[in-house]
Design a protein around this motif. Structure first.
Motif, PDB file in Angstrom:
ATOM      1  N   ARG A 132       5.296   6.351   1.496  1.00 36.27           N
ATOM      2  CA  ARG A 132       5.364   5.479   0.313  1.00 36.27           C
ATOM      3  C   ARG A 132       4.466   5.991  -0.814  1.00 36.27           C
ATOM      4  NH1 ARG A 132       3.033   1.084   0.465  1.00 36.27           N
ATOM      5  NH2 ARG A 132       1.641   1.331   2.254  1.00 36.27           N
TER       6      ARG A 132
ATOM      7  N   ARG B 246       3.413  -7.741  -3.671  1.00 39.63           N
ATOM      8  CA  ARG B 246       3.923  -7.038  -2.485  1.00 39.63           C
ATOM      9  C   ARG B 246       5.385  -6.680  -2.678  1.00 39.63           C
ATOM     10  NH1 ARG B 246       2.767 -10.702   2.605  1.00 39.63           N
ATOM     11  NH2 ARG B 246       3.074 -12.271   0.988  1.00 39.63           N
ATOM     12  N   GLY B 247       5.746  -5.469  -2.260  1.00 42.94           N
ATOM     13  CA  GLY B 247       7.129  -5.027  -2.369  1.00 42.94           C
ATOM     14  C   GLY B 247       7.448  -4.270  -3.645  1.00 42.94           C
ATOM     15  N   GLN B 248       6.601  -4.458  -4.666  1.00 43.59           N
ATOM     16  CA  GLN B 248       6.831  -3.730  -5.914  1.00 43.59           C
ATOM     17  C   GLN B 248       6.384  -2.285  -5.773  1.00 43.59           C
ATOM     18  OE1 GLN B 248       4.676  -6.267  -8.831  1.00 43.59           O
ATOM     19  NE2 GLN B 248       6.677  -6.603  -9.793  1.00 43.59           N
ATOM     20  N   GLN B 249       6.657  -1.509  -6.792  1.00 39.70           N
ATOM     21  CA  GLN B 249       6.149  -0.147  -6.825  1.00 39.70           C
ATOM     22  C   GLN B 249       5.242   0.015  -8.043  1.00 39.70           C
ATOM     23  OE1 GLN B 249       9.077   2.950  -7.295  1.00 39.70           O
ATOM     24  NE2 GLN B 249       9.180   2.652  -9.495  1.00 39.70           N
TER      25      GLN B 249
ATOM     26  N   SER C 270       5.315   3.074  -3.479  1.00 37.59           N
ATOM     27  CA  SER C 270       6.482   2.186  -3.416  1.00 37.59           C
ATOM     28  C   SER C 270       6.258   1.116  -2.356  1.00 37.59           C
ATOM     29  CB  SER C 270       7.738   3.003  -3.092  1.00 37.59           C
ATOM     30  OG  SER C 270       7.597   3.608  -1.825  1.00 37.59           O
ATOM     31  N   THR C 271       7.022   0.066  -2.443  1.00 35.15           N
ATOM     32  CA  THR C 271       6.970  -1.028  -1.472  1.00 35.15           C
ATOM     33  C   THR C 271       5.521  -1.394  -1.153  1.00 35.15           C
ATOM     34  OG1 THR C 271       8.917   0.067  -0.479  1.00 35.15           O
ATOM     35  CG2 THR C 271       8.093  -1.895   0.605  1.00 35.15           C
TER      36      THR C 271
ATOM     37  N   GLU D  36       1.993  -2.858  -0.228  1.00 35.59           N
ATOM     38  CA  GLU D  36       1.476  -3.756   0.805  1.00 35.59           C
ATOM     39  C   GLU D  36       0.088  -4.232   0.379  1.00 35.59           C
ATOM     40  OE1 GLU D  36       1.467  -1.558   4.428  1.00 35.59           O
ATOM     41  OE2 GLU D  36       3.638  -1.204   4.400  1.00 35.59           O
TER      42      GLU D  36
END
Lengths: 115, 112
Positions: A63, A15-18, A79-80, A82
């Motif tokens: 995103r 989570r939070g990575q791209q 991106s980011t 979830e």
């Protein structure tokens, strides 16, 4: 002839990575579109590119983005990440739907798991 | 927005039985219609497509579909299924806007 090639086949991200997914269309195909497949929502359209221009975009947050290169290869970026982005991402190529060719050929997909 | 309805979520058949899967769409204008199949562990494959002309379309592996404009329907049929027809089947519609709108899919299980 070679089919639609998607890389990588499998991906695990936090989570939070791209993440960036790649699609190489069938040679000569200039239209590339992306779909998300999940058990709950089914197959949903993300976007379509032709000659490096996005011609249509689905109802996904900002995103999710994509691009197409001059050789028709396409990438999509999320991106980011979830947890809900976990899905099979499918790419389809076609000669040119605006000219009446709707022969979409799908790749095997990239299975993205977000943990 | 286009919506595509597939009537059956899961169909279970015996080999040699006939198969009919229903598909209805909402758009009243010109559409292009497709049936795709996804075998277990494999990618989506085109079974058949309708753009114009004869409303009865024949596809691969003995499948056919009939476009009935007045009913907004594009039903898929196969007279005699085989065990190898076990798969998920998707109806899809294109409104000439560069995207496919898919139905939720129908899982077909053929028992030997």
């Amino acid at each position: 002839k070679a089919g639609v090639t998607q890389t990588p086949r499998y991906l695990i991200k936090t989570r939070g990575q791209q993440v960036t997914l790649s699609c190489s269309p069938i040679s000569g195909h200039r239209s590339v579109s992306w779909y998300q497949q999940t058990p709950g929502q089914g197959l949903q359209f993300l976007f379509e590119y032709f000659s490096e221009t996005q011609r249509n975009k689905g109802n996904f947050p900002g995103r999710f983005s994509g691009r197409q290169f001059s050789n028709s290869r396409s990438e999509m970026n999320v991106s980011t990440l979830e947890l809900g982005d976990s899905a099979l991402y499918l790419c389809a190529s076609s000669l040119d739907p605006s000219q009446g060719d709707y022969g979409y050929t799908f790749g095997s997909g990239t299975r993205l798991t977000v943990v | 927005a286009q919506s595509v309805s597939q009537h059956n979520h899961h169909v279970i058949l015996s080999e040699a039985a006939s198969l009919e899967l229903g598909c209805n769409y909402s758009y009243g204008g010109t559409v292009n219609l497709f049936w795709y199949v996804q075998y277990p562990g494999q990618h989506l494959q085109l079974l058949l497509k309708y753009f114009s002309g004869d409303p009865l379309v024949k596809g691969i592996k003995g499948f056919e579909a009939e476009f009935i404009k007045s009913k907004f329907s594009f039903n898929l049929r196969k007279p005699s299924v085989q065990w190898s027809d076990t798969a998920e089947y998707f109806c899809a519609v294109n409104e000439d806007d560069y995207k496919l709108s898919f139905g939720a899919g129908t899982t077909v299980t053929v028992r030997a």
